[in-house]
Design a protein around this motif. Structure first.
Motif, PDB file in Angstrom:
ATOM      1  N   LEU A 222      50.356  67.601  37.410  1.00 29.40           N
ATOM      2  CA  LEU A 222      49.976  67.098  38.728  1.00 29.40           C
ATOM      3  C   LEU A 222      50.608  67.948  39.827  1.00 29.40           C
ATOM      4  O   LEU A 222      51.394  68.865  39.567  1.00 29.40           O
ATOM      5  CB  LEU A 222      50.414  65.638  38.882  1.00 29.40           C
ATOM      6  N   LEU A 223      50.254  67.617  41.083  1.00 28.89           N
ATOM      7  CA  LEU A 223      50.715  68.403  42.227  1.00 28.89           C
ATOM      8  C   LEU A 223      52.220  68.315  42.425  1.00 28.89           C
ATOM      9  O   LEU A 223      52.841  69.258  42.925  1.00 28.89           O
ATOM     10  CB  LEU A 223      49.999  67.938  43.504  1.00 28.89           C
ATOM     11  N   ASP A 224      52.828  67.176  42.048  1.00 30.30           N
ATOM     12  CA  ASP A 224      54.265  67.022  42.249  1.00 30.30           C
ATOM     13  C   ASP A 224      55.093  67.548  41.098  1.00 30.30           C
ATOM     14  O   ASP A 224      56.311  67.371  41.064  1.00 30.30           O
ATOM     15  CB  ASP A 224      54.592  65.546  42.489  1.00 30.30           C
ATOM     16  N   GLY A 225      54.461  68.175  40.114  1.00 29.52           N
ATOM     17  CA  GLY A 225      55.186  68.744  38.997  1.00 29.52           C
ATOM     18  C   GLY A 225      55.228  67.869  37.762  1.00 29.52           C
ATOM     19  O   GLY A 225      55.578  68.352  36.678  1.00 29.52           O
ATOM     20  N   THR A 226      54.887  66.587  37.901  1.00 28.74           N
ATOM     21  CA  THR A 226      54.851  65.721  36.721  1.00 28.74           C
ATOM     22  C   THR A 226      53.610  66.030  35.883  1.00 28.74           C
ATOM     23  O   THR A 226      52.690  66.720  36.337  1.00 28.74           O
ATOM     24  CB  THR A 226      54.846  64.256  37.145  1.00 28.74           C
ATOM     25  N   ALA A 227      53.612  65.522  34.668  1.00 26.67           N
ATOM     26  CA  ALA A 227      52.521  65.834  33.744  1.00 26.67           C
ATOM     27  C   ALA A 227      52.033  64.568  33.060  1.00 26.67           C
ATOM     28  O   ALA A 227      52.784  63.610  32.854  1.00 26.67           O
ATOM     29  CB  ALA A 227      52.969  66.861  32.705  1.00 26.67           C
ATOM     30  N   LEU A 228      50.740  64.566  32.730  1.00 24.65           N
ATOM     31  CA  LEU A 228      50.099  63.507  31.957  1.00 24.65           C
ATOM     32  C   LEU A 228      49.563  64.117  30.671  1.00 24.65           C
ATOM     33  O   LEU A 228      49.004  65.215  30.685  1.00 24.65           O
ATOM     34  CB  LEU A 228      48.967  62.860  32.750  1.00 24.65           C
ATOM     35  N   SER A 229      49.737  63.414  29.564  1.00 24.91           N
ATOM     36  CA  SER A 229      49.261  63.907  28.267  1.00 24.91           C
ATOM     37  C   SER A 229      48.421  62.833  27.608  1.00 24.91           C
ATOM     38  O   SER A 229      48.762  61.643  27.656  1.00 24.91           O
ATOM     39  CB  SER A 229      50.437  64.296  27.365  1.00 24.91           C
ATOM     40  N   GLN A 230      47.322  63.268  26.960  1.00 19.63           N
ATOM     41  CA  GLN A 230      46.433  62.327  26.295  1.00 19.63           C
ATOM     42  C   GLN A 230      45.610  63.085  25.246  1.00 19.63           C
ATOM     43  O   GLN A 230      45.306  64.275  25.404  1.00 19.63           O
ATOM     44  CB  GLN A 230      45.513  61.640  27.299  1.00 19.63           C
ATOM     45  N   THR A 231      45.261  62.381  24.190  1.00 17.98           N
ATOM     46  CA  THR A 231      44.409  62.947  23.136  1.00 17.98           C
ATOM     47  C   THR A 231      42.980  62.494  23.363  1.00 17.98           C
ATOM     48  O   THR A 231      42.717  61.299  23.563  1.00 17.98           O
ATOM     49  CB  THR A 231      44.899  62.500  21.749  1.00 17.98           C
ATOM     50  N   PHE A 232      42.041  63.422  23.311  1.00 19.47           N
ATOM     51  CA  PHE A 232      40.625  63.150  23.515  1.00 19.47           C
ATOM     52  C   PHE A 232      39.835  63.647  22.308  1.00 19.47           C
ATOM     53  O   PHE A 232      40.304  64.487  21.523  1.00 19.47           O
ATOM     54  CB  PHE A 232      40.119  63.862  24.781  1.00 19.47           C
ATOM     55  N   ARG A 233      38.631  63.137  22.179  1.00 20.12           N
ATOM     56  CA  ARG A 233      37.712  63.647  21.171  1.00 20.12           C
ATOM     57  C   ARG A 233      37.235  65.038  21.582  1.00 20.12           C
ATOM     58  O   ARG A 233      37.080  65.327  22.767  1.00 20.12           O
ATOM     59  CB  ARG A 233      36.512  62.713  21.009  1.00 20.12           C
ATOM     60  N   ALA A 234      36.999  65.856  20.620  1.00 18.69           N
ATOM     61  CA  ALA A 234      36.615  67.235  20.927  1.00 18.69           C
ATOM     62  C   ALA A 234      35.281  67.302  21.648  1.00 18.69           C
ATOM     63  O   ALA A 234      35.027  68.233  22.419  1.00 18.69           O
ATOM     64  CB  ALA A 234      36.579  68.077  19.653  1.00 18.69           C
ATOM     65  N   ARG A 235      34.427  66.307  21.418  1.00 15.22           N
ATOM     66  CA  ARG A 235      33.112  66.336  22.025  1.00 15.22           C
ATOM     67  C   ARG A 235      33.014  65.449  23.273  1.00 15.22           C
ATOM     68  O   ARG A 235      31.924  65.227  23.789  1.00 15.22           O
ATOM     69  CB  ARG A 235      32.052  65.932  20.997  1.00 15.22           C
ATOM     70  N   GLU A 236      34.133  64.944  23.737  1.00 18.04           N
ATOM     71  CA  GLU A 236      34.115  64.206  25.001  1.00 18.04           C
ATOM     72  C   GLU A 236      33.952  65.182  26.164  1.00 18.04           C
ATOM     73  O   GLU A 236      34.391  66.340  26.103  1.00 18.04           O
ATOM     74  CB  GLU A 236      35.398  63.403  25.173  1.00 18.04           C
ATOM     75  N   GLN A 237      33.343  64.705  27.211  1.00 18.31           N
ATOM     76  CA  GLN A 237      33.126  65.550  28.373  1.00 18.31           C
ATOM     77  C   GLN A 237      34.427  65.716  29.174  1.00 18.31           C
ATOM     78  O   GLN A 237      35.343  64.886  29.099  1.00 18.31           O
ATOM     79  CB  GLN A 237      32.049  64.959  29.284  1.00 18.31           C
ATOM     80  N   LEU A 238      34.474  66.789  29.945  1.00 17.88           N
ATOM     81  CA  LEU A 238      35.637  67.030  30.797  1.00 17.88           C
ATOM     82  C   LEU A 238      35.780  65.942  31.869  1.00 17.88           C
ATOM     83  O   LEU A 238      36.871  65.698  32.379  1.00 17.88           O
ATOM     84  CB  LEU A 238      35.514  68.417  31.449  1.00 17.88           C
ATOM     85  N   ALA A 239      34.668  65.271  32.207  1.00 16.10           N
ATOM     86  CA  ALA A 239      34.735  64.179  33.178  1.00 16.10           C
ATOM     87  C   ALA A 239      35.645  63.058  32.705  1.00 16.10           C
ATOM     88  O   ALA A 239      36.250  62.361  33.515  1.00 16.10           O
ATOM     89  CB  ALA A 239      33.334  63.640  33.458  1.00 16.10           C
ATOM     90  N   ALA A 240      35.751  62.879  31.374  1.00 17.65           N
ATOM     91  CA  ALA A 240      36.651  61.856  30.850  1.00 17.65           C
ATOM     92  C   ALA A 240      38.104  62.205  31.155  1.00 17.65           C
ATOM     93  O   ALA A 240      38.926  61.330  31.446  1.00 17.65           O
ATOM     94  CB  ALA A 240      36.437  61.703  29.344  1.00 17.65           C
ATOM     95  N   VAL A 241      38.443  63.485  31.109  1.00 15.49           N
ATOM     96  CA  VAL A 241      39.804  63.903  31.439  1.00 15.49           C
ATOM     97  C   VAL A 241      40.081  63.659  32.929  1.00 15.49           C
ATOM     98  O   VAL A 241      41.132  63.166  33.312  1.00 15.49           O
ATOM     99  CB  VAL A 241      40.008  65.394  31.087  1.00 15.49           C
ATOM    100  N   ARG A 242      39.112  64.013  33.784  1.00 16.44           N
ATOM    101  CA  ARG A 242      39.309  63.797  35.211  1.00 16.44           C
ATOM    102  C   ARG A 242      39.466  62.303  35.517  1.00 16.44           C
ATOM    103  O   ARG A 242      40.298  61.902  36.332  1.00 16.44           O
ATOM    104  CB  ARG A 242      38.137  64.377  36.006  1.00 16.44           C
ATOM    105  N   LEU A 243      38.659  61.448  34.876  1.00 11.27           N
ATOM    106  CA  LEU A 243      38.778  60.014  35.088  1.00 11.27           C
ATOM    107  C   LEU A 243      40.136  59.500  34.616  1.00 11.27           C
ATOM    108  O   LEU A 243      40.757  58.657  35.281  1.00 11.27           O
ATOM    109  CB  LEU A 243      37.653  59.281  34.353  1.00 11.27           C
ATOM    110  N   TYR A 244      40.608  60.035  33.496  1.00 12.12           N
ATOM    111  CA  TYR A 244      41.927  59.626  33.003  1.00 12.12           C
ATOM    112  C   TYR A 244      43.013  59.977  34.020  1.00 12.12           C
ATOM    113  O   TYR A 244      43.923  59.185  34.284  1.00 12.12           O
ATOM    114  CB  TYR A 244      42.203  60.307  31.657  1.00 12.12           C
ATOM    115  N   VAL A 245      42.908  61.150  34.625  1.00 15.35           N
ATOM    116  CA  VAL A 245      43.891  61.557  35.628  1.00 15.35           C
ATOM    117  C   VAL A 245      43.830  60.634  36.844  1.00 15.35           C
ATOM    118  O   VAL A 245      44.857  60.196  37.383  1.00 15.35           O
ATOM    119  CB  VAL A 245      43.662  63.025  36.050  1.00 15.35           C
ATOM    120  N   GLU A 246      42.628  60.294  37.320  1.00 13.82           N
ATOM    121  CA  GLU A 246      42.497  59.432  38.494  1.00 13.82           C
ATOM    122  C   GLU A 246      43.078  58.040  38.254  1.00 13.82           C
ATOM    123  O   GLU A 246      43.698  57.451  39.136  1.00 13.82           O
ATOM    124  CB  GLU A 246      41.029  59.299  38.887  1.00 13.82           C
TER     125      GLU A 246
END
Length: 293
Positions: A222-246
């Motif tokens: 993230l912008l403040d230097g912290t990090a988020l980690s998560q496991t996703f399916r290989a065929r999931e869309q990148l939009a799922a990652v963005r939604l997870y971050v939001e």
């Protein structure tokens, strides 16, 4: 006789002849108290000391107007009334002072009541103004609260639309690949073809097959230097990652952002959001960086 008596009494009380004559004429010779009241009410008139010259037709005694003020010392002789003794003068003077004091007290009480009424009116207007100001503040606060609720509602609806879109996409992929639509998160991986077909005529050794991954580990800085980690399916869309971050950003993102990789540097576009993670080269693991748009 009464006219002269009232006039004489006023002069003996200390009033000037012109004021005494005006008071007697203005009150219609209704007595010394009426004349005193008139003098108290009109003592500040600019023409109070001007001489009064009555018309000849209004002179009941038929006396020439020029002889009216010829000499007040002759009043006693013309009227036949004996001059006042010192004791009578003192009594009249005392009565005059009492009347003057009474009139002053009445005027002071009247002015005091007027000041009290004005102060009450001022306080009433101040209270009404305070009530109006308080109502305006309450309306502004209510308007701001409604605006915040509306914004939160719009954000919630937007997130629900993103979730519904992701769920539809997952269900569509599951249906397309023959999986169970009720479990859109884990669509079956495509069956991999053999890396090479064994040759019957040549005993050449088969090359090792490329390993297929059905999951990937994504770390988002993230912008403040912290990090988020998560496991996703290989065929999931990148939009799922963005939604997870939001949804997991502490405090929520303050403004729109982009996702990018540092090496090789690549900024993902809105078109990339519809592509699977495997197609974007983010399997089996990748580090994404959040950047402002």
């Amino acid at each position: 006789m009464s006219d002269c008596s009232t006039l004489e009494s006023l002069i003996e009380m200390g009033f000037s002849p012109s004021r005494a004559e005006k008071a007697v004429a203005a009150t219609g010779n209704q007595g010394i108290e009426s004349a005193m009241d008139w003098l108290m009410e009109h003592e500040d008139d600019p023409d109070i000391d001007e001489l009064v010259v009555p018309d000849a037709k209004d002179d009941a005694s038929g006396q020439d107007p020029q002889t009216m003020g010829s000499g007040l010392e002759e009043i006693d002789a013309n009227s036949g009334r004996a001059p006042l003794t010192e004791e009578e003068k003192l009594r009249q003077t005392k009565r005059m002072m009492e009347l003057i004091a009474q009139k002053q007290q009445e005027r002071e009480e009247r002015e005091k009541r007027e000041r009290i009424d004005q102060e009450k009116q001022r306080r009433k207007q101040g209270q009404e103004l305070s009530v109006v100001r308080q109502k305006l503040q309450e309306q502004e606060m209510q308007k701001a609260a409604e605006e915040r609720r509306r914004e939160k509602q719009e954000e919630r609806l937007a997130r629900e639309r993103v979730r519904e879109k992701i769920a539809r996409d997952k269900a569509e992929r599951a249906r397309r690949y023959g999986g169970d639509p009720s479990d859109p998160i884990s669509p079956p991986a495509e069956s991999s073809f053999p890396a090479s077909i064994p040759s019957l005529s040549s005993p050449v050794q088969e090359p090792p097959t490329k390993k297929e991954y059905d999951q990937c580990r994504i770390q988002v800085r993230l912008l403040d230097g912290t990090a988020l980690s998560q496991t996703f399916r290989a065929r999931e869309q990148l939009a799922a990652v963005r939604l997870y971050v939001e949804l997991n950003w502490p405090g929520g993102p303050e403004e729109p952002f982009n996702l990018l990789t540092s090496f090789p540097r690549r900024v993902f576009t809105e078109e990339d959001m519809e592509k699977p993670l495997q197609e974007l080269g983010l399997v089996p693991s990748a580090v994404l960086i959040v950047a402002k748009k």
